[in-house]
Write an enzyme that holds these catalytic residues in place. Structure first.
Site, short mmCIF file in Angstrom:
data_model
loop_
_atom_site.label_atom_id
_atom_site.label_comp_id
_atom_site.label_asym_id
_atom_site.label_seq_id
_atom_site.Cartn_x
_atom_site.Cartn_y
_atom_site.Cartn_z
N LYS A 238 0.82 -1.19 0.00
CA LYS A 238 0.00 0.00 0.00
C LYS A 238 0.86 1.26 0.00
O LYS A 238 0.38 2.34 -0.26
CB LYS A 238 -0.89 0.02 1.27
CG LYS A 238 -1.69 -1.22 1.50
CD LYS A 238 -2.35 -1.15 2.90
CE LYS A 238 -2.89 -2.51 3.24
NZ LYS A 238 -3.12 -2.63 4.69
N GLY A 239 2.13 1.07 0.32
CA GLY A 239 3.02 2.22 0.57
C GLY A 239 3.10 3.23 -0.56
O GLY A 239 3.35 4.41 -0.32
N GLU B 263 7.37 2.23 -6.50
CA GLU B 263 7.55 1.82 -5.11
C GLU B 263 7.73 3.04 -4.22
O GLU B 263 8.21 4.09 -4.67
CB GLU B 263 8.82 0.96 -5.00
CG GLU B 263 8.62 -0.49 -4.64
CD GLU B 263 7.97 -0.78 -3.29
OE1 GLU B 263 7.14 0.02 -2.81
OE2 GLU B 263 8.28 -1.83 -2.73
N ASP B 264 7.38 2.87 -2.96
CA ASP B 264 7.60 3.97 -2.01
C ASP B 264 9.08 4.06 -1.61
O ASP B 264 9.67 5.13 -1.62
CB ASP B 264 6.71 3.80 -0.76
CG ASP B 264 6.81 2.40 -0.11
OD1 ASP B 264 7.49 1.52 -0.68
OD2 ASP B 264 6.19 2.20 0.95
N ASP C 13 14.65 -0.64 0.13
CA ASP C 13 15.39 -0.81 1.37
C ASP C 13 16.36 -1.98 1.18
O ASP C 13 17.37 -1.83 0.51
CB ASP C 13 14.36 -1.04 2.49
CG ASP C 13 14.94 -1.04 3.88
OD1 ASP C 13 15.96 -0.39 4.10
OD2 ASP C 13 14.35 -1.69 4.77
N LYS D 44 17.24 3.71 0.18
CA LYS D 44 18.19 3.57 1.30
C LYS D 44 19.28 2.61 0.85
O LYS D 44 19.26 1.43 1.22
CB LYS D 44 17.48 2.93 2.50
CG LYS D 44 16.59 3.80 3.34
CD LYS D 44 16.15 2.95 4.56
CE LYS D 44 14.98 3.53 5.28
NZ LYS D 44 14.40 2.56 6.25
N PHE E 268 14.21 4.92 10.06
CA PHE E 268 12.86 4.45 9.78
C PHE E 268 11.94 5.65 9.63
O PHE E 268 11.81 6.48 10.51
CB PHE E 268 12.33 3.51 10.88
CG PHE E 268 11.11 2.77 10.40
CD1 PHE E 268 11.25 1.66 9.58
CD2 PHE E 268 9.84 3.22 10.71
CE1 PHE E 268 10.12 0.99 9.10
CE2 PHE E 268 8.71 2.56 10.23
CZ PHE E 268 8.86 1.45 9.42
N ARG F 226 0.27 6.62 7.42
CA ARG F 226 0.37 6.77 5.96
C ARG F 226 -0.23 8.11 5.51
O ARG F 226 0.09 8.62 4.46
CB ARG F 226 -0.41 5.65 5.25
CG ARG F 226 0.12 4.24 5.50
CD ARG F 226 -0.56 3.26 4.55
NE ARG F 226 -0.39 1.86 4.93
CZ ARG F 226 0.66 1.11 4.61
NH1 ARG F 226 1.64 1.62 3.92
NH2 ARG F 226 0.72 -0.16 4.98
#
Ligand code: IMP
Ligand code: MG
Length: 178
Positions: free
Chosen positions: A42-43, A98-99, A102, A130, A151, A164
Site C-alpha cells: 500500500k506504501g 515503489e515507495d 530498502d 536507502k 525508519f 500513511r
C-alpha cells in the site's frame, strides 16, 4: 499525531518538486513506449496518484500487493503476493512504482515474478532509496531521493499500518516502536 515524527525530511513542497521532476523524465523516456505503471500497495498509493498526474503521455495503471514486513521495522525476508495484477503484462513497458527501496528483497522477488510473464521491459521508479541497507542485487532506474538508514513514515509509508496519511515524510519517533 504530533509526536510521531522526530524530524521532517521532505515537506509537501519538496515532495511535489521531486514528483514533478520524475514525471517529466518518465514522460520523455516513455514517449514511444507502451507504459504500464504498476503500483506496489500500500506504501506507494500517494506517490503513484501524484506521479501519474505528472505523466503527460498515455499510460495504464495496475496494482499489486506484497508484504515482507510483519508489522515491525525490519524486513522478514519472506515475500508474499496478496493481490496480483489484473492486466496481462505481455508487450507492456512496465514501470514499477515503489515507495522505498530498502533491502531490495521485495522488489527482487517482484521483478523475477514479472519477468517470467514476458513484458517488453521492466524498470523501477522509487520515491526513496536507502542504498546502505541493500542486500539484494537491485538498483532503481528512477530515484526521487536517497535517504540515510532511518525508519521513516508519512506520504504512504507506515509504521504498523499507521501514519500513511501524514502529508510529509519524517523520521519516526523511536518512542513509537521501542
Ligand atoms: P525491502 O524489501 O527491504 O526493500 O522493503 C521494501 C518495503 O519495506 C517498502 O516497500 C516499504 O513498504 C517497507 N519499508 C522499508 N523501509 C521503510 C521505512 O523506513 N518506513 C516504512 N516502510 C519501510
Ligand atoms: Mg510497504
Amino acid at each position: 499525531m504530533e509526536n510521531c515524527v522526530e524530524k521532517v525530511i521532505l515537506n509537501e513542497m519538496d515532495l511535489s518538486d521531486i514528483v514533478k521532476k520524475l514525471g517529466n523524465q518518465i514522460s520523455k523516456d516513455y514517449k514511444d513506449k507502451n507504459l504500464l505503471m504498476v503500483s506496489i500497495l500500500k506504501g506507494s498509493i500517494i506517490f503513484m496518484s501524484d506521479l501519474m498526474r505528472e505523466i503527460n503521455i498515455p499510460c495504464k495503471i495496475d496494482f499489486m500487493s506484497v508484504s515482507s514486513y510483519n508489522g515491525g521495522v525490519k524486513s522478514s525476508g519472506v515475500v508474499k503476493i496478496s493481490k496480483d495484477l489484473d492486466i496481462s503484462i505481455e508487450g507492456y513497458d512496465l514501470l514499477i512504482v515503489e515507495d522505498i527501496l530498502d533491502s531490495g528483497i521485495t522488489l527482487d522477488y517482484i521483478i523475477n515474478t514479472l519477468k517470467a510473464r514476458n513484458p517488453r521491459s521492466i524498470k523501477i521508479c522509487t520515491l526513496l532509496d536507502k542504498p546502505k541497507r541493500r542486500t539484494a542485487n537491485i538498483k532503481a532506474d528512477y530515484v526521487g531521493k536517497e535517504i540515510p538508514d532511518e525508519f521513516i513514515i508519512g506520504y504512504g509509508l507506515d509504521y504498523d499500518e499507521k501514519y500513511r496519511n501524514l502529508p510529509f515524510i519524517g523520521i519516526a519517533n523511536p518512542a513509537l516502536y521501542s
